[in-house]
Design a protein around this motif. Structure first.
Motif, mmCIF file in Angstrom:
data_model
loop_
_atom_site.group_PDB
_atom_site.id
_atom_site.type_symbol
_atom_site.label_atom_id
_atom_site.label_comp_id
_atom_site.label_asym_id
_atom_site.label_seq_id
_atom_site.Cartn_x
_atom_site.Cartn_y
_atom_site.Cartn_z
ATOM 1 N N LEU A 84 0.831 -1.200 0.000
ATOM 2 C CA LEU A 84 0.000 0.000 0.000
ATOM 3 C C LEU A 84 0.868 1.254 0.000
ATOM 4 N N VAL A 85 0.421 2.273 -0.709
ATOM 5 C CA VAL A 85 1.103 3.569 -0.726
ATOM 6 C C VAL A 85 0.070 4.658 -0.483
ATOM 7 N N GLY A 86 0.558 5.901 -0.394
ATOM 8 C CA GLY A 86 -0.342 7.015 -0.179
ATOM 9 C C GLY A 86 -0.738 7.157 1.275
ATOM 10 N N GLU A 87 -1.748 7.956 1.516
ATOM 11 C CA GLU A 87 -2.181 8.246 2.878
ATOM 12 C C GLU A 87 -3.346 7.347 3.295
ATOM 13 N N ILE A 88 -3.496 7.199 4.594
ATOM 14 C CA ILE A 88 -4.651 6.481 5.128
ATOM 15 C C ILE A 88 -5.862 7.414 4.991
ATOM 16 N N PRO A 89 -6.895 7.002 4.252
ATOM 17 C CA PRO A 89 -8.030 7.925 4.047
ATOM 18 C C PRO A 89 -8.777 8.209 5.343
ATOM 19 N N SER A 127 2.132 6.793 3.893
ATOM 20 C CA SER A 127 2.777 8.045 4.304
ATOM 21 C C SER A 127 1.731 8.989 4.880
ATOM 22 N N GLY A 128 2.177 10.182 5.203
ATOM 23 C CA GLY A 128 1.262 11.141 5.806
ATOM 24 C C GLY A 128 1.039 10.841 7.273
ATOM 25 N N SER A 129 0.136 11.564 7.872
ATOM 26 C CA SER A 129 -0.129 11.402 9.304
ATOM 27 C C SER A 129 -1.242 10.382 9.531
ATOM 28 N N ILE A 130 -1.340 9.934 10.759
ATOM 29 C CA ILE A 130 -2.435 9.038 11.129
ATOM 30 C C ILE A 130 -3.696 9.891 11.281
ATOM 31 N N PRO A 131 -4.755 9.606 10.498
ATOM 32 C CA PRO A 131 -5.956 10.444 10.581
ATOM 33 C C PRO A 131 -6.500 10.511 12.005
ATOM 34 N N ALA A 132 -6.882 11.684 12.416
ATOM 35 C CA ALA A 132 -7.422 11.857 13.765
ATOM 36 C C ALA A 132 -8.666 11.009 13.982
ATOM 37 N N ALA A 133 -9.410 10.762 12.878
ATOM 38 C CA ALA A 133 -10.640 9.994 13.001
ATOM 39 C C ALA A 133 -10.376 8.562 13.454
ATOM 40 N N ILE A 134 -9.177 8.040 13.159
ATOM 41 C CA ILE A 134 -8.855 6.669 13.579
ATOM 42 C C ILE A 134 -8.881 6.576 15.098
ATOM 43 N N LYS A 192 5.716 4.634 6.576
ATOM 44 C CA LYS A 192 6.453 5.898 6.491
ATOM 45 C C LYS A 192 5.601 7.030 7.043
ATOM 46 N N LEU A 193 4.831 6.727 8.048
ATOM 47 C CA LEU A 193 3.915 7.693 8.621
ATOM 48 C C LEU A 193 4.674 8.785 9.367
ATOM 49 N N THR A 194 4.175 9.996 9.251
ATOM 50 C CA THR A 194 4.860 11.152 9.836
ATOM 51 C C THR A 194 3.897 11.931 10.722
ATOM 52 N N GLU A 251 -4.235 -3.030 22.008
ATOM 53 C CA GLU A 251 -2.910 -3.157 21.410
ATOM 54 C C GLU A 251 -2.675 -2.008 20.440
ATOM 55 N N ILE A 252 -1.585 -1.280 20.657
ATOM 56 C CA ILE A 252 -1.174 -0.199 19.765
ATOM 57 C C ILE A 252 0.237 -0.500 19.298
ATOM 58 N N ASP A 253 0.421 -0.616 17.985
ATOM 59 C CA ASP A 253 1.758 -0.777 17.428
ATOM 60 C C ASP A 253 1.911 0.165 16.245
ATOM 61 N N VAL A 254 2.582 1.275 16.496
ATOM 62 C CA VAL A 254 2.873 2.249 15.438
ATOM 63 C C VAL A 254 4.390 2.385 15.280
ATOM 64 N N SER A 255 5.110 1.320 15.597
ATOM 65 C CA SER A 255 6.568 1.356 15.583
ATOM 66 C C SER A 255 7.111 1.446 14.164
ATOM 67 N N THR A 256 8.398 1.823 14.085
ATOM 68 C CA THR A 256 9.137 1.902 12.822
ATOM 69 C C THR A 256 8.392 2.758 11.806
ATOM 70 N N ASN A 257 8.149 3.992 12.190
ATOM 71 C CA ASN A 257 7.616 5.015 11.301
ATOM 72 C C ASN A 257 8.478 6.264 11.465
ATOM 73 N N ARG A 258 7.913 7.412 11.181
ATOM 74 C CA ARG A 258 8.648 8.666 11.334
ATOM 75 C C ARG A 258 7.841 9.649 12.169
ATOM 76 N N LEU A 259 7.175 9.116 13.166
ATOM 77 C CA LEU A 259 6.309 9.926 14.002
ATOM 78 C C LEU A 259 7.120 10.855 14.889
ATOM 79 N N THR A 260 6.579 12.024 15.119
ATOM 80 C CA THR A 260 7.232 13.021 15.978
ATOM 81 C C THR A 260 6.281 13.411 17.096
#
Length: 986
Positions: free
Chosen positions: A239-244, A264-271, A286-288, A302-311
């Motif tokens: 998968l590529v692009g942003e999470i809708p 890529s892109g950020s994790i949508p707030a709606a999630i 490659k989430l940022t 369970e939350i696993d958002v590891s190995t991304n580019r989160l700040t």
């Protein structure tokens, strides 16, 4: 009209003659009705018998017996006398679904999973108009899904096609199966796209598209229309692009897994607002950006958002996630402090926040309110001390906090965690005495890495027997070196204050690979029992107070590469046996050694290895060493005279031989057939020497692709031996085939690796090819594994079985060869026929990969494709080889996995039972039995010390032979896991 007349009519008694007439009238109708029912039953029985006949190889169907009602047959369920359910999973069906299958007109439930059904998607099932449940997972179905798949029953609720070999696109028409609740398409080879029309499945509750090599699709916004969706699994789908943002409309969503993609892109707030969400896996993307928005998903477990580019920081609202069990946010760029309330979460089991920029202190309540099993916060900037109550509930198994700014003393309460197996505290500022009770309290303790701190204390007399890695250098430990644990692989105790002698009881730790005790106060002599450490690769005893001589038995450590005994008080001569070692580092400086340096060590590689030993001398001139007295001018001339005579004689003989050869070459030209020699290395033989050696007496093997000869080049210097594979062409090669063959030979001949058999040359004629290889003295692996190899000397004795250490070494050598081919050759080289008979062994049981499919290419000269399209041997062949031309290096991984299973089980690749190979047998056996002990080769049953390692390699073999190529590890990963077993340490 009232009811009374009906009652009167009901109780009316007709005359006898009318009764007889009525019976005569209804009797034929009664027989017709019963015959119709019987005919329906017979028809279904006939269909089932036809199915049994069609699937005759499935032994489970032998219980379908004509003497019993078919509704009682195994796997069959009926309603009102009609077959409505057929459940036949895992019964070794190997034939396609027959076209008459849907003559079972009432069939609603069909489960044929975990079989080996071949062919394309069975469109004959379109006729099963009442089908509501269809499970064809874990089969061998191939090709593309039909574009008219919507012709399946409109009542279909469950469709499972996972773990097959489908390719291409998922057709848009699948979105017309509007009744679907479950659609499982994961673990196939779909390499096209998936349609936005899936969003039309408004009744869908579960959608799985994971582990497919899709062509870089984006998640359609239409997926937000599947408002009843509870489970969405799209791991490893390219998968590529942003999470809708539209996924935030899936109000019933419980499980969202989009891991291991290129999103890529950020994790949508709606999630974060999905109130029913319990599992969120977004790792390896490659989430940022920062985690923002209202955290309303309070049921998250369970939350696993590891190995991304989160700040940004960890949201403080996470402390309200009362059900949270797993929090993985490692390998990002998170900053700030860990919210203190995290330690109050009662269900928290595993927290991994390593590789970020976190500061502050660890939540002091960690471990006090939950059964915390794992804490990993390494590679941050965390300060303060470890929380006192980490082991309050005695559940902790792993504490990994290295590379931080932690201080203070280690709490003795850590010893209360009897399951603790992994302690990694290195590169901090811990101080005080290391709790002595930890060494004995946890029977599971395997890893202790506490180097580069300020710990003090002494070690117990004996270390915990399960300990495998002990790294404690650069501390202030004192006292004597204890009796080392029998399973220890790595012991690094450099730069402490250890004293006393090295314990002589080194025989019980034969698996030790690394022993570093430099920079201590150890005295006494080096015990000769150190020669029992056959796997030792690094030995550093420098900077101590050792005296006495260097044990000659050190020369028996065949795999030793680094030896440092400098800065001690060693005396005597350097044993000549040390010269037999293949050392990349040798340091004997600053001792009191004397005598002549062994001749093998008198070279420039070691010229600085002997400094500041005034009593040493050498025959050759070396830095800071005297020339030995007995090698003065007179002695030197005495040595040179016989050497000169010998050299002169050799030169004379060479002239004579050269003359004879020139004459012979002239005479050979007339009687040699038209052979062309293409050399890939410098040769000291001609094609005549090879051709003359192809005699019956030299034949050592034969197979479908030709014969193999052992040719002793006795007429050449060195008495060399080569192996010659003679391959006879099945027809005359056209010029394209000849050029293709030569090009492929050239590629393979360019490979230079110590774990790949060297192809010396190719000798060609019109009707055959001769491939000349280096000779491997011990033959092939399969000959040794199965105990049938007799020596060529004619003694007739069977060779002894291979012990585990040899088997593991062979596996590592072969993995090195394949890893080189896959990851270090440009372009990568795929072997295509890895098997135990193509793994050859030298005199020391070093393994090399051989036979790259050139023979098969020549045997199929009529085919337009080169060896690139030819794949494998039954039992070793990956499932995709039978249906796809798009094979890659994972076919070699599969075949190598079978070899690992051979090494561990002692069974042959084809030995998996009536309908499966070794790979299928091993996976099923481990799944059904849950353990590997009953699978291990009986010849290894006495090697109890290695059972864990054998089990690890067996499981690795099963991992390599997964049916889905995407799930198999790379050869680089396989090699790393094998070498980890040997345990070279950090």
């Amino acid at each position: 009209m009232g009811t009374e007349p009906y009652k009167a009519a009901f109780f009316f008694s007709p005359p006898a003659h009318l009764l007889r007439s009525s019976i005569l009238l209804w009797l034929p109708l009664l027989f017709i009705s019963e015959a119709a029912v019987a005919h329906g039953d017979d028809q279904e029985r006939f269909v089932l018998f036809d199915i049994k006949s069609h699937w005759s190889n499935a032994p489970a169907l032998s219980s379908w017996d004509v003497s019993s009602p078919h509704c009682n047959w195994s796997g069959i369920r009926c309603s009102n006398g009609s077959v409505t359910s057929m459940s036949l999973p895992n019964i070794s069906i190997t034939e396609p679904i027959p076209p008459f299958f849907c003559n079972l007109t009432s069939l609603a439930h069909l489960d044929l999973s975990y079989n080996d059904i071949p062919g394309g998607f069975p469109t004959c099932l379109y006729r099963c108009s009442n089908l509501r449940y269809l499970d064809l997972s874990q089969n061998l179905l191939v090709g593309e899904l039909p574009s008219d798949i919507h012709k399946l029953s409109s009542q279909l609720l469950h469709l499972d096609l996972s773990y097959n070999n489908f390719i291409g696109d998922i057709p848009p028409s699948i979105g017309r199966l509007l009744s679907l609740h479950t659609l499982n398409l994961h673990d196939n080879f779909f390499d096209g796209s998936f349609p936005a029309e899936l969003g039309n499945l408004s009744m869908l509750e579960s959608l799985t598209l994971a582990y497919n090599p899709f062509a870089s699709p984006r998640i359609p916004v239409e997926f937000g229309n599947m408002t009843r969706l509870k489970y969405l699994w799209m791991t490893y789908a390219n998968l590529v692009g942003e999470i809708p943002e539209d996924l935030g409309r899936l109000a019933d969503l419980d499980h969202l897994d989009l891991a291991r993609n290129g999103l890529s892109g950020s994790i949508p707030a709606a999630i974060w607002s999905l109130e029913k969400l319990t599992t969120l896996y977004l790792y390896d993307n490659k989430l940022t950006g920062e985690i923002s928005g209202k955290i309303a998903a309070l049921n998250l477990e369970e939350i696993d958002v590891s190995t991304n580019r989160l700040t940004g920081s960890i949201p403080k609202e996470f402390v309200n996630l009362r059900n949270l069990r797993i929090l993985f946010m490692y390998n990002n760029s998170l900053s700030g402090e860990i919210p203190r309330g995290i330690g109050l979460l009662r269900d928290l089991r595993d927290i991994r926040l390593f590789d970020n920029h976190l500061v502050g202190v660890l939540p002091p309540e960690l471990g006090q309110h939950s059964h915390l099993t794992n804490l990993e916060v390494s590679n941050n900037r965390i300060s303060g001390s470890l929380p006192e109550g980490l082991c309050a509930n005695r559940a902790l198994k792993s504490v990994v906090v290295f590379n931080n700014n932690l201080t203070g003393e280690l709490s003795a309460s850590l010893a209360d965690c009897y399951g603790l197996n992994d302690i990694q505290l290195y590169n901090n500022n811990f101080s005080g005495e290391f709790p002595r009770r930890i060494w004995s309290a946890s029977v599971n303790l395997t890893t202790v890495l506490i180097d580069r701190n300020h710990f003090t204390g002494v070690l117990p007399d004996k270390l915990q027997r399960n300990l495998t890695r002990l790294v404690m250098n650069d501390n202030r430990f004192s006292g004597r070196i204890p009796t080392l644990a029998p399973r220890l692989l790595v012991f690094r105790g450099s730069n402490n204050m250890f004293s006393g002698e090295i314990p002589a009881e080194l025989t019980g730790i034969s698996r030790l690979q690394v022993l570093l005790l430099d920079g201590n106060r150890i005295s006494g002599s080096i015990p000769t029992s150190i020669s029992n450490l056959k796997f030792l690769t690094q030995l550093d005893l420098s900077g101590n107070l050792l005296s006495g001589g260097i044990p000659a038995k050190l020369g028996l450590l065949e795999v030793l590469t680094k030896l440092d005994l400098s800065n001690n008080r060693l005396s005597g001569s350097i044993p000549r046996e040390i010269g037999n070692l293949k050392l990349s580092l040798l340091n004997l400086t600053y001792n009191q050694l004397s005598g002549e340096v062994p001749l093998q060590l008198q070279n420039r590689a070691y010229e600085r290895s002997f400094l500041f030993n005034p009593g040493l001398c050498s025959f050759k001139r070396m830095v800071n060493l005297n020339i030995c007295a007995h090698a003065g001018p007179n002695k030197l001339s005495e040595r040179l005279i016989p050497i000169s005579l010998v050299l002169g004689g050799v030169m004379f003989l060479m002239l004579v031989v050269t003359g004879m050869l020139m004459c012979r070459r002239r005479s050979d030209a007339a009687d040699l057939p038209a052979f062309k020699l293409t050399s890939f290395h410098q040769l000291d033989f001609t094609q005549r020497h090879i051709i003359r050696g192809l005699t019956e007496a030299n034949l050592i093997g034969s197979g479908g692709s030709g014969q193999v000869y052992r040719v002793n080049l006795q007429n050449r210097a060195g008495d060399a031996v080569v192996a010659v594979k003679k391959i006879r062409n099945s027809g005359k090669l056209d010029w394209k085939m000849e050029r293709t063959f030569e090009a492929e030979v050239k590629v393979l001949s360019s490979i230079r690796h110590c774990s790949i058999v060297k192809l010396l040359c190719c000798i060609s004629s019109a009707d055959c090819k001769l491939l000349v290889y280096e000779y491997m003295e011990k033959g092939s692996l399969d000959q040794w594994l199965y105990g049938r190899r007799r020596t060529r000397s004619g003694s007739g004795h069977f060779q002894p079985p291979l012990d585990w250490r040899k088997r593991l070494g062979i596996a590592i050598d072969a993995a090195k060869g394949l890893c080189y081919m896959h990851h270090h050759c440009t372009p990568p080289v795929i072997h295509r026929d890895v098997k135990s008979s193509n793994i050859l062994l030298d005199s020391g049981f070093g393994a090399k990969i051989a036979d790259f499919g050139l023979a098969r290419m020549l045997m199929k000269v009529s085919e337009p494709e080169s060896a690139s399209a030819i794949a494998g041997t039954f039992g070793y062949m990956a499932p995709e080889c039978g249906h796809s031309k798009k094979i890659n290096e994972k076919v070699d991984v599969y075949s190598f996995g079978v070899v690992l299973l051979e090494l561990t089980t002692g069974r042959k690749a084809q030995d998996g039972g009536e309908h499966e190979g070794l790979a299928g047998w091993a996976a099923r056996r481990l799944r059904d039995k849950g353990g590997f002990m009953g699978m291990i080769d009986e010849e290894l049953s006495d090697e109890l010390n290695y059972m864990d390692d054998i089990g690890t390699v067996l499981r690795l073999g099963i991992e390599c032979t997964r049916r889905n190529a995407m799930l198999r590890p790379s050869m680089k990963e396989v090699l790393r896991k094998l070498t980890d077993i040997v345990g070279l340490g950090r």
